[in-house]
Design an enzyme around this catalytic site. Structure first.
Site, PDB file in Angstrom:
ATOM      1  N   ASN A 101     -24.449   8.159  13.832  1.00  0.00           N
ATOM      2  CA  ASN A 101     -24.649   7.129  12.819  1.00  0.00           C
ATOM      3  C   ASN A 101     -25.908   6.316  13.082  1.00  0.00           C
ATOM      4  O   ASN A 101     -26.619   5.938  12.144  1.00  0.00           O
ATOM      5  CB  ASN A 101     -23.425   6.214  12.746  1.00  0.00           C
ATOM      6  CG  ASN A 101     -22.322   6.814  11.902  1.00  0.00           C
ATOM      7  OD1 ASN A 101     -22.490   7.867  11.291  1.00  0.00           O
ATOM      8  ND2 ASN A 101     -21.171   6.161  11.872  1.00  0.00           N
ATOM      9  N   HIS A 142     -34.527   8.848   1.756  1.00  0.00           N
ATOM     10  CA  HIS A 142     -34.732   8.293   0.416  1.00  0.00           C
ATOM     11  C   HIS A 142     -34.868   6.782   0.537  1.00  0.00           C
ATOM     12  O   HIS A 142     -33.938   6.090   0.955  1.00  0.00           O
ATOM     13  CB  HIS A 142     -33.560   8.659  -0.501  1.00  0.00           C
ATOM     14  CG  HIS A 142     -33.352  10.135  -0.634  1.00  0.00           C
ATOM     15  ND1 HIS A 142     -34.227  10.944  -1.321  1.00  0.00           N
ATOM     16  CD2 HIS A 142     -32.387  10.954  -0.141  1.00  0.00           C
ATOM     17  CE1 HIS A 142     -33.806  12.197  -1.263  1.00  0.00           C
ATOM     18  NE2 HIS A 142     -32.693  12.231  -0.546  1.00  0.00           N
ATOM     19  N   LYS A 160     -20.226  10.073  17.951  1.00  0.00           N
ATOM     20  CA  LYS A 160     -20.069   9.404  16.655  1.00  0.00           C
ATOM     21  C   LYS A 160     -21.084   8.282  16.486  1.00  0.00           C
ATOM     22  O   LYS A 160     -21.771   8.179  15.460  1.00  0.00           O
ATOM     23  CB  LYS A 160     -18.643   8.867  16.534  1.00  0.00           C
ATOM     24  CG  LYS A 160     -18.399   7.928  15.372  1.00  0.00           C
ATOM     25  CD  LYS A 160     -18.527   8.610  14.028  1.00  0.00           C
ATOM     26  CE  LYS A 160     -18.153   7.645  12.916  1.00  0.00           C
ATOM     27  NZ  LYS A 160     -18.185   8.279  11.598  1.00  0.00           N
ATOM     28  N   CYS A 203     -19.592   2.024   7.901  1.00  0.00           N
ATOM     29  CA  CYS A 203     -19.918   2.678   9.168  1.00  0.00           C
ATOM     30  C   CYS A 203     -21.214   2.193   9.810  1.00  0.00           C
ATOM     31  O   CYS A 203     -21.202   1.651  10.913  1.00  0.00           O
ATOM     32  CB  CYS A 203     -19.977   4.191   8.976  1.00  0.00           C
ATOM     33  SG  CYS A 203     -18.397   4.937   8.562  1.00  0.00           S
ATOM     34  N   PHE A 241     -31.353  11.687   4.179  1.00  0.00           N
ATOM     35  CA  PHE A 241     -31.485  10.300   4.626  1.00  0.00           C
ATOM     36  C   PHE A 241     -32.945   9.845   4.699  1.00  0.00           C
ATOM     37  O   PHE A 241     -33.284   8.954   5.470  1.00  0.00           O
ATOM     38  CB  PHE A 241     -30.779  10.091   5.984  1.00  0.00           C
ATOM     39  CG  PHE A 241     -29.283  10.115   5.871  1.00  0.00           C
ATOM     40  CD1 PHE A 241     -28.556   8.952   5.755  1.00  0.00           C
ATOM     41  CD2 PHE A 241     -28.598  11.324   5.854  1.00  0.00           C
ATOM     42  CE1 PHE A 241     -27.175   8.979   5.625  1.00  0.00           C
ATOM     43  CE2 PHE A 241     -27.217  11.359   5.721  1.00  0.00           C
ATOM     44  CZ  PHE A 241     -26.505  10.183   5.602  1.00  0.00           C
ATOM     45  N   GLU A 278     -14.433  11.033  13.186  1.00  0.00           N
ATOM     46  CA  GLU A 278     -14.584  11.535  11.812  1.00  0.00           C
ATOM     47  C   GLU A 278     -16.044  11.441  11.398  1.00  0.00           C
ATOM     48  O   GLU A 278     -16.777  10.566  11.850  1.00  0.00           O
ATOM     49  CB  GLU A 278     -13.684  10.761  10.857  1.00  0.00           C
ATOM     50  CG  GLU A 278     -13.875   9.252  10.857  1.00  0.00           C
ATOM     51  CD  GLU A 278     -14.974   8.773   9.952  1.00  0.00           C
ATOM     52  OE1 GLU A 278     -15.416   9.559   9.089  1.00  0.00           O
ATOM     53  OE2 GLU A 278     -15.398   7.617  10.095  1.00  0.00           O
ATOM     54  N   LEU A 315     -17.060  11.589   7.825  1.00  0.00           N
ATOM     55  CA  LEU A 315     -16.819  11.664   6.381  1.00  0.00           C
ATOM     56  C   LEU A 315     -17.757  10.729   5.645  1.00  0.00           C
ATOM     57  O   LEU A 315     -17.838   9.541   5.964  1.00  0.00           O
ATOM     58  CB  LEU A 315     -15.367  11.287   6.059  1.00  0.00           C
ATOM     59  CG  LEU A 315     -14.282  12.051   6.806  1.00  0.00           C
ATOM     60  CD1 LEU A 315     -12.909  11.529   6.392  1.00  0.00           C
ATOM     61  CD2 LEU A 315     -14.391  13.549   6.543  1.00  0.00           C
ATOM     62  N   LYS A 340       0.838  -1.211   0.000  1.00  0.00           N
ATOM     63  CA  LYS A 340       0.000   0.000   0.000  1.00  0.00           C
ATOM     64  C   LYS A 340       0.869   1.257   0.000  1.00  0.00           C
ATOM     65  O   LYS A 340       0.613   2.201  -0.752  1.00  0.00           O
ATOM     66  CB  LYS A 340      -0.935   0.009   1.203  1.00  0.00           C
ATOM     67  CG  LYS A 340      -1.848   1.232   1.263  1.00  0.00           C
ATOM     68  CD  LYS A 340      -2.650   1.276   2.550  1.00  0.00           C
ATOM     69  CE  LYS A 340      -3.710   0.218   2.577  1.00  0.00           C
ATOM     70  NZ  LYS A 340      -4.597   0.352   3.770  1.00  0.00           N
ATOM     71  N   GLY A 347     -34.979   2.879  -0.195  1.00  0.00           N
ATOM     72  CA  GLY A 347     -34.092   2.063  -1.000  1.00  0.00           C
ATOM     73  C   GLY A 347     -33.972   0.664  -0.439  1.00  0.00           C
ATOM     74  O   GLY A 347     -34.813   0.212   0.345  1.00  0.00           O
TER      75      GLY A 347
END
Length: 433
Positions: free
Chosen positions: A211, A254, A207, A263, A252, A151, A153, A35, A256
């Protein structure tokens, strides 16, 4: 400032590149020699829009470097970020913190002066306390502070999220660490990005709570979509109608095939396990996890129903394999459960994804991979849109129908107006409409 990023995966690489773009000197560390060699050659280990150019620019400017030598990277650093993986542990769903603690021990052996250790990885409440205890045991004579800096992201929009964040959460009550973190994030603070200082445990929980709440919104609207289908309502209009309420918001909502990615699945499970450990059950999150798991399998049954109730001997083209567009991430992607259910029903599956083909091949070797949507659909009995890549929003529907054995479309992302697809000759079904 001199920043060391331990872990050059998604979070570590994006964060390191962005910090270097702020003008800091950043060293990204990883144990994977291949990597690091690839990064030094300008090859990215992940697909994230704009990341290759951002990395190249800062490498050229001398602000961003890569190494496998953690000891030299830590020596003299002002802040060391731990950005290693915390996957769900096999068997019990707890977050696997072995990589975090291994990195902590290696950092402790390399410390040469006052330092701030920052957990960027998503970790359960109390992890910072354990990191602090390890550092206290192994480091002598140097001032060490441990900070939580979760984070936020989104894959596919990570650089924008880092540079224009809704908030920066920093968990510490140490005055020196606070100042170091202010200096680290000074460019964002000058742009009036809000910095929220909290206790370390509070930051860790923020966090997971964020989520879990977003996963709840997704799961809620998916269940409302099922109700819409049963009563003859339109879930897209329902989403707009409730999303215009600023107490709820439109994001959030929508409908599906369920959430996936790196995450939400692991973080909701980790939150459940933390709640169990502290004997404070979070029943809503329990329901979210169960409903989402069921949702993915239900989407497979929806495709079988569109095929007339029997998948045996049928060919299905699956468009979109990654869990969302603008990423190559296949972790917990809805396509995995959908494809498996189709195969279990006796169908042959062909797949196409703009960026996720290689990682998908390792996880679904039993399906055929095609060069584009039209090749995947040739002779197929149904085409299924699983991921809403832009390339699937402007398909030549008449051409698509023309190459198929039976023009059936199952649109699991509601990207087309039903009337438009039906005019092209398709038997069409979607979510909650």
């Amino acid at each position: 400032m001199r920043i060391t990023m331990i872990g050059s995966g998604y979070v570590g690489l994006v964060s390191g590149a962005c910090f270097s773009d702020f003008g800091h000197d950043v060293i990204c560390v990883d144990k994977d020699e291949s990597k690091i060699a690839a990064l030094e050659a300008g090859r990215m280990p992940i697909f994230e829009p704009g990341l290759d150019k951002l990395v190249a620019a800062n490498v050229a400017a001398g602000r961003l470097t890569f190494t496998t030598d953690l000891k030299s990277a830590v020596a003299g650093a002002d802040a060391v970020f731990i950005a290693v993986g915390t996957p769900s542990r096999r068997g019990d769903g707890h977050a696997d913190l072995s990589y975090v603690f291994a990195a902590t021990r290696e950092i402790a052996e390399a410390v040469t002066g006052p330092i701030v250790i920052v957990t960027k990885s998503t970790v359960p409440v109390g992890t910072g306390d354990k990191v602090e205890a390890i550092m206290a045991e192994l480091v002598n004579g140097h001032e060490v502070a441990v900070v939580s800096n979760p984070e936020f992201l989104r894959e596919g929009a990570a650089i924008g999220d880092f540079k224009r964040p809704d908030r920066i959460v920093i968990g510490t009550e140490d005055a020196r660490a606070m100042q170091v973190m202010r200096d680290v994030y000074r460019p964002l603070y000058l742009n009036e990005s809000p910095i929220l200082f909290t206790g370390r445990r509070t930051a860790e929980l923020i966090k997971y709570a964020a989520n879990a709440f977003l996963a709840t919104k997704i799961t809620f609207i998916n269940e409302i979509a099922d109700l819409c289908e049963a009563v003859g309502a339109n879930v897209q209009d329902v989403s707009r109608g409730i999303g215009l309420d600023n107490r709820i918001g439109s994001k959030f909502l929508h409908a599906g095939p369920g959430y996936g990615g790196s995450c939400f699945p692991k973080d909701t499970l980790a939150l459940l396990k933390t709640a169990e450990d502290y004997e404070t059950p979070v029943r809503i999150v329990e329901a979210v996890v169960q409903v989402n798991d069921n949702r993915k399998r239900a989407m497979g049954r929806k495709v079988i129903k569109a095929l007339g109730g029997d998948g045996k001997g049928k060919t299905v083209a699956v468009l979109g394999l990654t869990f969302k567009p603008n990423t190559d991430d296949m972790r917990d992607a809805p396509s995995l459960a959908i494809v498996q259910s189709l195969i279990d029903a006796g169908a042959t599956v062909r797949g196409y994804d703009p960026e996720g083909m290689e990682p998908a091949k390792a996880m679904m070797p039993e399906i055929a991979y095609c060069k584009d949507a039209y090749e995947a659909a040739t002779g197929a009995d149904a085409v299924v849109i699983v991921t809403e890549w832009d390339v699937f929003r402007a398909l030549d529907l008449k051409r698509l129908a023309g190459v198929m054995g039976t023009p059936v479309m199952v649109d699991l992302r509601n990207i087309y107006p039903p009337a438009e697809v039906e005019r092209a000759g398709f038997a069409y079904s979607s979510i909650g409409r």
